[in-house]
Design a protein around this motif. Structure first.
Motif, mmCIF file in Angstrom:
data_model
loop_
_atom_site.group_PDB
_atom_site.id
_atom_site.type_symbol
_atom_site.label_atom_id
_atom_site.label_comp_id
_atom_site.label_asym_id
_atom_site.label_seq_id
_atom_site.Cartn_x
_atom_site.Cartn_y
_atom_site.Cartn_z
ATOM 1 N N ILE A 1 -9.129 -0.050 2.779
ATOM 2 C CA ILE A 1 -8.008 -0.893 2.373
ATOM 3 C C ILE A 1 -6.869 -0.724 3.364
ATOM 4 O O ILE A 1 -6.371 0.388 3.574
ATOM 5 N N GLY A 2 -6.444 -1.840 3.988
ATOM 6 C CA GLY A 2 -5.366 -1.763 4.957
ATOM 7 C C GLY A 2 -4.995 -3.127 5.497
ATOM 8 O O GLY A 2 -5.465 -4.152 5.008
ATOM 9 N N ASP A 3 -4.143 -3.130 6.528
ATOM 10 C CA ASP A 3 -3.681 -4.393 7.103
ATOM 11 C C ASP A 3 -4.284 -4.583 8.496
ATOM 12 O O ASP A 3 -5.281 -3.941 8.847
ATOM 13 N N CYS A 4 -3.672 -5.456 9.292
ATOM 14 C CA CYS A 4 -4.291 -5.876 10.554
ATOM 15 C C CYS A 4 -4.464 -4.740 11.562
ATOM 16 O O CYS A 4 -5.527 -4.625 12.182
ATOM 17 N N GLU A 5 -3.448 -3.891 11.744
ATOM 18 C CA GLU A 5 -3.620 -2.823 12.734
ATOM 19 C C GLU A 5 -4.581 -1.759 12.225
ATOM 20 O O GLU A 5 -5.330 -1.167 12.997
ATOM 21 N N ASP A 6 -4.606 -1.534 10.906
ATOM 22 C CA ASP A 6 -5.571 -0.597 10.332
ATOM 23 C C ASP A 6 -6.994 -1.110 10.537
ATOM 24 O O ASP A 6 -7.901 -0.348 10.872
ATOM 25 N N TYR A 7 -7.187 -2.411 10.337
ATOM 26 C CA TYR A 7 -8.489 -3.040 10.565
ATOM 27 C C TYR A 7 -8.914 -2.823 12.019
ATOM 28 O O TYR A 7 -10.026 -2.345 12.289
ATOM 29 N N ALA A 8 -8.042 -3.161 12.954
ATOM 30 C CA ALA A 8 -8.377 -3.067 14.379
ATOM 31 C C ALA A 8 -8.667 -1.621 14.787
ATOM 32 O O ALA A 8 -9.669 -1.351 15.463
ATOM 33 N N LEU A 9 -7.818 -0.686 14.389
ATOM 34 C CA LEU A 9 -8.015 0.716 14.756
ATOM 35 C C LEU A 9 -9.301 1.279 14.158
ATOM 36 O O LEU A 9 -10.017 2.049 14.800
ATOM 37 N N THR A 10 -9.611 0.887 12.931
ATOM 38 C CA THR A 10 -10.799 1.396 12.250
ATOM 39 C C THR A 10 -12.071 0.808 12.841
ATOM 40 O O THR A 10 -13.047 1.529 13.061
ATOM 41 N N VAL A 11 -12.072 -0.491 13.123
ATOM 42 C CA VAL A 11 -13.235 -1.105 13.776
ATOM 43 C C VAL A 11 -13.467 -0.439 15.128
ATOM 44 O O VAL A 11 -14.598 -0.090 15.480
ATOM 45 N N GLN A 12 -12.397 -0.224 15.863
ATOM 46 C CA GLN A 12 -12.495 0.399 17.183
ATOM 47 C C GLN A 12 -13.129 1.790 17.082
ATOM 48 O O GLN A 12 -13.890 2.197 17.948
ATOM 49 N N ASN B 1 0.809 -1.218 0.000
ATOM 50 C CA ASN B 1 0.000 0.000 0.000
ATOM 51 C C ASN B 1 0.843 1.270 0.000
ATOM 52 O O ASN B 1 0.518 2.237 -0.674
ATOM 53 N N PHE B 2 1.951 1.261 0.785
ATOM 54 C CA PHE B 2 2.735 2.476 0.998
ATOM 55 C C PHE B 2 4.224 2.325 0.718
ATOM 56 O O PHE B 2 4.976 3.279 0.850
ATOM 57 N N GLY B 3 4.672 1.101 0.434
ATOM 58 C CA GLY B 3 6.080 0.879 0.167
ATOM 59 C C GLY B 3 6.950 0.851 1.408
ATOM 60 O O GLY B 3 8.151 1.045 1.336
ATOM 61 N N ARG B 4 6.343 0.637 2.576
ATOM 62 C CA ARG B 4 7.108 0.512 3.819
ATOM 63 C C ARG B 4 6.444 -0.536 4.716
ATOM 64 O O ARG B 4 5.274 -0.848 4.568
ATOM 65 N N ILE B 5 7.205 -1.028 5.669
ATOM 66 C CA ILE B 5 6.755 -2.146 6.494
ATOM 67 C C ILE B 5 5.584 -1.768 7.392
ATOM 68 O O ILE B 5 4.649 -2.535 7.544
ATOM 69 N N PHE C 1 1.745 7.432 18.898
ATOM 70 C CA PHE C 1 3.074 7.636 18.322
ATOM 71 C C PHE C 1 3.183 6.942 16.969
ATOM 72 O O PHE C 1 3.690 7.521 16.007
ATOM 73 N N LYS C 2 2.692 5.695 16.869
ATOM 74 C CA LYS C 2 2.746 4.957 15.608
ATOM 75 C C LYS C 2 1.946 5.682 14.532
ATOM 76 O O LYS C 2 2.373 5.765 13.378
ATOM 77 N N MET C 3 0.787 6.223 14.908
ATOM 78 C CA MET C 3 -0.038 6.949 13.941
ATOM 79 C C MET C 3 0.618 8.270 13.556
ATOM 80 O O MET C 3 0.566 8.684 12.402
ATOM 81 N N PHE C 4 1.282 8.948 14.513
ATOM 82 C CA PHE C 4 2.013 10.169 14.215
ATOM 83 C C PHE C 4 3.144 9.878 13.229
ATOM 84 O O PHE C 4 3.363 10.641 12.287
ATOM 85 N N GLN C 5 3.864 8.775 13.444
ATOM 86 C CA GLN C 5 4.939 8.398 12.527
ATOM 87 C C GLN C 5 4.407 8.275 11.104
ATOM 88 O O GLN C 5 5.041 8.744 10.154
ATOM 89 N N ALA C 6 3.258 7.635 10.957
ATOM 90 C CA ALA C 6 2.677 7.449 9.620
ATOM 91 C C ALA C 6 2.312 8.793 8.998
ATOM 92 O O ALA C 6 2.589 9.036 7.821
ATOM 93 N N SER C 7 1.721 9.697 9.784
ATOM 94 C CA SER C 7 1.359 11.026 9.275
ATOM 95 C C SER C 7 2.604 11.823 8.878
ATOM 96 O O SER C 7 2.622 12.476 7.833
ATOM 97 N N HIS D 1 2.688 1.271 8.677
ATOM 98 C CA HIS D 1 1.993 2.531 8.438
ATOM 99 C C HIS D 1 0.644 2.449 9.148
ATOM 100 O O HIS D 1 -0.311 1.918 8.607
ATOM 101 N N TRP D 2 0.600 2.901 10.375
ATOM 102 C CA TRP D 2 -0.605 2.783 11.201
ATOM 103 C C TRP D 2 -1.567 3.924 10.901
ATOM 104 O O TRP D 2 -1.164 5.083 10.868
ATOM 105 N N GLN D 3 -2.865 3.570 10.744
ATOM 106 C CA GLN D 3 -3.862 4.591 10.470
ATOM 107 C C GLN D 3 -5.268 4.072 10.728
ATOM 108 O O GLN D 3 -5.505 2.872 10.682
#
Length: 127
Positions: free
Chosen positions: A37-48, A18-22, A111-117, A24-26
């Motif tokens: 469209i996203g991976d496991c942590e994106d799924y969890a954060l979005t459902v939450q 999706n982003f070319g890096r290992i 912090f992980k989400m800030f890194q992605a931004s 990217h939390w969002q």
């Protein structure tokens, strides 16, 4: 939004694809076709965030088949993009060869989400 509605609109795609890096939390936003469209942590954060029944569930890191994975957990129940419905912890562990590692606390998540931004910003300006 219900969990079933979200699951119908969720497409798994790794951060690398999706982003070319290992990592990217969002919290996902719908794309032009109305999909998330996203991976496991994106799924969890979005459902939450989007599904009221899961707002008070905790984000956990685990290994499934020896690969890092993020899930939502409340007590002995797990929800993730692999099972897509609340699953008892013992059943989840057997089905996915899962080993629960640790709970993520909000300062780490933020912090992980800030890194992605920040990375999106630097990519945009060419740094």
């Amino acid at each position: 939004m219900t969990l079933q509605e979200f699951n119908r609109k969720f497409i798994y795609k790794t951060d690398e694809d999706n982003f070319g890096r290992i990592e990217h939390w969002q919290v996902l936003q719908q794309d032009a076709q109305g999909m998330y469209i996203g991976d496991c942590e994106d799924y969890a954060l979005t459902v939450q965030k989007l599904v009221p029944d899961y707002k008070d569930w905790d984000l956990w890191f685990c290994h499934t088949n020896e690969i890092g994975h993020c899930v939502l957990r409340k007590g002995d129940t797990i929800l993730c993009n692999q099972c897509k419905s609340p699953t008892e912890l013992n059943i989840y562990k057997k089905a996915f060869n899962a080993e629960m590692k640790f709970k993520f606390y909000w300062p780490i998540i933020k912090f992980k989400m800030f890194q992605a931004s920040a990375q999106r910003f630097f990519d945009k300006i060419g740094l």
